[in-house]
Design a protein around this motif. Structure first.
Motif, PDB file in Angstrom:
ATOM      1  N   GLY A 189       0.814  -1.220   0.000  1.00 27.44           N
ATOM      2  CA  GLY A 189       0.000   0.000   0.000  1.00 27.44           C
ATOM      3  C   GLY A 189       0.840   1.259   0.000  1.00 27.44           C
ATOM      4  N   VAL A 190       1.906   1.259   0.779  1.00 29.25           N
ATOM      5  CA  VAL A 190       2.809   2.405   0.842  1.00 29.25           C
ATOM      6  C   VAL A 190       3.477   2.634  -0.515  1.00 29.25           C
ATOM      7  CG1 VAL A 190       5.007   3.143   1.845  1.00 29.25           C
ATOM      8  CG2 VAL A 190       3.177   2.321   3.319  1.00 29.25           C
ATOM      9  N   ASP A 191       3.878   1.542  -1.172  1.00 27.69           N
ATOM     10  CA  ASP A 191       4.484   1.676  -2.503  1.00 27.69           C
ATOM     11  C   ASP A 191       3.507   2.269  -3.514  1.00 27.69           C
ATOM     12  OD1 ASP A 191       6.819   0.660  -1.559  1.00 27.69           O
ATOM     13  OD2 ASP A 191       6.583  -1.324  -2.467  1.00 27.69           O
ATOM     14  N   ILE A 192       2.262   1.890  -3.413  1.00 28.52           N
ATOM     15  CA  ILE A 192       1.247   2.449  -4.322  1.00 28.52           C
ATOM     16  C   ILE A 192       1.065   3.939  -4.044  1.00 28.52           C
ATOM     17  CG2 ILE A 192      -1.214   2.395  -4.897  1.00 28.52           C
ATOM     18  CD1 ILE A 192      -1.021  -0.698  -4.513  1.00 28.52           C
ATOM     19  N   PHE A 193       1.050   4.333  -2.763  1.00 26.83           N
ATOM     20  CA  PHE A 193       0.968   5.763  -2.423  1.00 26.83           C
ATOM     21  C   PHE A 193       2.182   6.519  -2.962  1.00 26.83           C
ATOM     22  CE2 PHE A 193      -1.811   4.844   1.500  1.00 26.83           C
ATOM     23  CZ  PHE A 193      -2.970   5.029   0.764  1.00 26.83           C
ATOM     24  N   TYR A 194       3.363   5.933  -2.812  1.00 27.13           N
ATOM     25  CA  TYR A 194       4.578   6.593  -3.307  1.00 27.13           C
ATOM     26  C   TYR A 194       4.544   6.717  -4.831  1.00 27.13           C
ATOM     27  CZ  TYR A 194       9.443   7.604  -4.314  1.00 27.13           C
ATOM     28  OH  TYR A 194      10.599   8.182  -4.793  1.00 27.13           O
ATOM     29  N   TRP A 195       4.070   5.691  -5.509  1.00 28.41           N
ATOM     30  CA  TRP A 195       3.954   5.713  -6.962  1.00 28.41           C
ATOM     31  C   TRP A 195       2.970   6.807  -7.391  1.00 28.41           C
ATOM     32  CZ3 TRP A 195       1.113   1.414 -10.092  1.00 28.41           C
ATOM     33  CH2 TRP A 195       1.356   1.566 -11.462  1.00 28.41           C
ATOM     34  N   TRP A 196       1.919   6.954  -6.592  1.00 31.44           N
ATOM     35  CA  TRP A 196       0.868   7.893  -6.925  1.00 31.44           C
ATOM     36  C   TRP A 196       1.305   9.343  -6.740  1.00 31.44           C
ATOM     37  CZ3 TRP A 196      -3.250   9.887  -3.298  1.00 31.44           C
ATOM     38  CH2 TRP A 196      -4.251  10.561  -3.997  1.00 31.44           C
ATOM     39  N   PHE A 232       8.109  10.968   1.991  1.00 37.35           N
ATOM     40  CA  PHE A 232       7.596  10.429   3.246  1.00 37.35           C
ATOM     41  C   PHE A 232       7.283   8.943   3.100  1.00 37.35           C
ATOM     42  CE2 PHE A 232       3.642   9.273   5.466  1.00 37.35           C
ATOM     43  CZ  PHE A 232       4.066   9.350   6.785  1.00 37.35           C
ATOM     44  N   TRP A 233       6.698   8.565   1.956  1.00 42.18           N
ATOM     45  CA  TRP A 233       6.304   7.166   1.744  1.00 42.18           C
ATOM     46  C   TRP A 233       7.515   6.258   1.587  1.00 42.18           C
ATOM     47  CZ3 TRP A 233       1.898   6.435   3.627  1.00 42.18           C
ATOM     48  CH2 TRP A 233       0.885   7.374   3.489  1.00 42.18           C
ATOM     49  N   LEU A 234       8.635   6.812   1.141  1.00 37.02           N
ATOM     50  CA  LEU A 234       9.868   6.009   1.089  1.00 37.02           C
ATOM     51  C   LEU A 234      10.298   5.578   2.492  1.00 37.02           C
ATOM     52  CD1 LEU A 234      12.220   7.746  -1.507  1.00 37.02           C
ATOM     53  CD2 LEU A 234      11.195   5.480  -1.630  1.00 37.02           C
ATOM     54  N   GLU A 235      10.238   6.521   3.418  1.00 36.81           N
ATOM     55  CA  GLU A 235      10.625   6.221   4.799  1.00 36.81           C
ATOM     56  C   GLU A 235       9.643   5.253   5.451  1.00 36.81           C
ATOM     57  OE1 GLU A 235      13.329   6.509   7.918  1.00 36.81           O
ATOM     58  OE2 GLU A 235      13.492   7.274   5.880  1.00 36.81           O
ATOM     59  N   VAL A 236       8.355   5.470   5.230  1.00 38.83           N
ATOM     60  CA  VAL A 236       7.347   4.564   5.786  1.00 38.83           C
ATOM     61  C   VAL A 236       7.522   3.164   5.205  1.00 38.83           C
ATOM     62  CG1 VAL A 236       4.870   4.093   5.945  1.00 38.83           C
ATOM     63  CG2 VAL A 236       5.697   6.426   6.223  1.00 38.83           C
ATOM     64  N   GLY A 237       7.797   3.085   3.902  1.00 39.10           N
ATOM     65  CA  GLY A 237       8.011   1.791   3.263  1.00 39.10           C
ATOM     66  C   GLY A 237       9.221   1.059   3.811  1.00 39.10           C
ATOM     67  N   LYS A 238      10.271   1.817   4.121  1.00 40.67           N
ATOM     68  CA  LYS A 238      11.470   1.209   4.699  1.00 40.67           C
ATOM     69  C   LYS A 238      11.143   0.580   6.056  1.00 40.67           C
ATOM     70  CE  LYS A 238      14.744   4.075   5.704  1.00 40.67           C
ATOM     71  NZ  LYS A 238      15.943   4.923   5.778  1.00 40.67           N
ATOM     72  N   TRP A 239      10.395   1.292   6.884  1.00 44.93           N
ATOM     73  CA  TRP A 239      10.034   0.779   8.201  1.00 44.93           C
ATOM     74  C   TRP A 239       9.044  -0.386   8.090  1.00 44.93           C
ATOM     75  CZ3 TRP A 239      12.421   1.519  12.633  1.00 44.93           C
ATOM     76  CH2 TRP A 239      13.309   2.589  12.727  1.00 44.93           C
ATOM     77  N   ALA A 240       8.101  -0.286   7.172  1.00 44.16           N
ATOM     78  CA  ALA A 240       7.120  -1.364   7.012  1.00 44.16           C
ATOM     79  C   ALA A 240       7.793  -2.644   6.517  1.00 44.16           C
ATOM     80  CB  ALA A 240       6.013  -0.935   6.048  1.00 44.16           C
ATOM     81  N   ALA A 241       8.676  -2.524   5.537  1.00 39.16           N
ATOM     82  CA  ALA A 241       9.382  -3.707   5.025  1.00 39.16           C
ATOM     83  C   ALA A 241      10.315  -4.280   6.087  1.00 39.16           C
ATOM     84  CB  ALA A 241      10.165  -3.345   3.766  1.00 39.16           C
ATOM     85  N   PRO A 263      17.311   3.240  -2.040  1.00 36.79           N
ATOM     86  CA  PRO A 263      15.932   3.749  -2.008  1.00 36.79           C
ATOM     87  C   PRO A 263      15.459   4.296  -3.352  1.00 36.79           C
ATOM     88  CG  PRO A 263      17.400   5.175  -0.745  1.00 36.79           C
ATOM     89  CD  PRO A 263      18.188   3.969  -1.139  1.00 36.79           C
ATOM     90  N   GLU A 264      16.388   4.674  -4.210  1.00 35.29           N
ATOM     91  CA  GLU A 264      15.987   5.172  -5.529  1.00 35.29           C
ATOM     92  C   GLU A 264      15.416   4.069  -6.417  1.00 35.29           C
ATOM     93  OE1 GLU A 264      20.189   3.784  -5.845  1.00 35.29           O
ATOM     94  OE2 GLU A 264      19.122   5.026  -4.411  1.00 35.29           O
ATOM     95  N   MET A 265      15.599   2.802  -6.019  1.00 33.63           N
ATOM     96  CA  MET A 265      15.113   1.660  -6.811  1.00 33.63           C
ATOM     97  C   MET A 265      13.736   1.169  -6.365  1.00 33.63           C
ATOM     98  SD  MET A 265      17.480   1.010  -9.022  1.00 33.63           S
ATOM     99  CE  MET A 265      17.000  -0.610  -9.548  1.00 33.63           C
ATOM    100  N   VAL A 266      13.098   1.897  -5.435  1.00 35.95           N
ATOM    101  CA  VAL A 266      11.790   1.449  -4.944  1.00 35.95           C
ATOM    102  C   VAL A 266      10.790   1.363  -6.090  1.00 35.95           C
ATOM    103  CG1 VAL A 266       9.825   2.133  -3.512  1.00 35.95           C
ATOM    104  CG2 VAL A 266      12.124   2.148  -2.567  1.00 35.95           C
ATOM    105  N   LEU A 267      10.857   2.314  -7.001  1.00 39.82           N
ATOM    106  CA  LEU A 267      10.030   2.218  -8.213  1.00 39.82           C
ATOM    107  C   LEU A 267      10.946   1.895  -9.378  1.00 39.82           C
ATOM    108  CD1 LEU A 267       7.495   5.158  -7.927  1.00 39.82           C
ATOM    109  CD2 LEU A 267       7.092   2.738  -7.554  1.00 39.82           C
TER     110      LEU A 267
END
Length: 185
Positions: free
Chosen positions: A67-74, A79-88, A143-147
């Protein structure tokens, strides 16, 4: 409406109560030897299996990472990069904890080891854990490779979590693994 003969009805009930994989009349002598063994949880608190309590956390964090990745893509908000790091990272940490307890349970209870669903569940969970670990590492070091890479790993991890959860559910609901059944039932 036709009535089922009494012996057929009793046979059907007996077939539903005894899983086909582990019957005392199974042709494989190794399976016959463990068919009547206990499938109750040995790693439990007050009768509640710890593995069943822990698996909800990695599953929730895996889905949250997607979900966080979809928000970041959108919206591309960092902020979503940091949240995604913690969630993963949390998905990986809780996944390792659940995997340790689940592996100990699998090795400690012969009645669980005989069931095919337990091995399918274990393998799918390990695949999910490997994907989640790669996803967490990607977010920490690149982190630049998240998308698109992190997003693809999140989709794969969610699919693996669904498959592992399906087989875990089969163990509980079809085979009764880890359940305490009242003698009044």
């Amino acid at each position: 409406m036709t009535d089922i003969p009494r012996e057929d009805e009793e046979s059907e009930i007996r077939d539903e109560e005894t899983p086909p994989e582990a019957r005392s009349n199974h042709p494989n002598p190794a399976i016959r030897a463990v068919a009547n063994k206990d499938i109750g949880s040995t790693i439990a608190v007050a009768g509640h299996p710890i593995h069943a309590m822990l698996v909800h956390f990695p599953i929730a964090f895996v889905v949250a990472t997607l979900g966080v990745d979809i928000f970041y893509w959108w919206n591309a908000d960092p902020f979503w990069l940091e949240v995604g790091k913690w969630a993963a990272g949390a998905a990986f940490a809780f996944g390792v904890l659940a995997a340790i307890v689940g592996t100990l349970e699998l090795l400690a209870v012969p009645g669980i080891r005989v069931r095919v669903a337990s091995w399918n569940h274990a393998i799918a969970a390990m695949v999910m854990l490997a994907i989640v670990g790669a996803n967490a590492g990607l977010r920490i070091y690149w982190p630049e490779m998240v998308l698109p890479s992190g997003l693809m790993l999140s989709v794969l991890a969610t699919m693996a979590a669904g498959f592992a959860g399906w087989h875990g559910g089969k163990l509980v609901f079809d085979h009764g693994v880890g359940l305490i059944i009242s003698s009044r039932q």
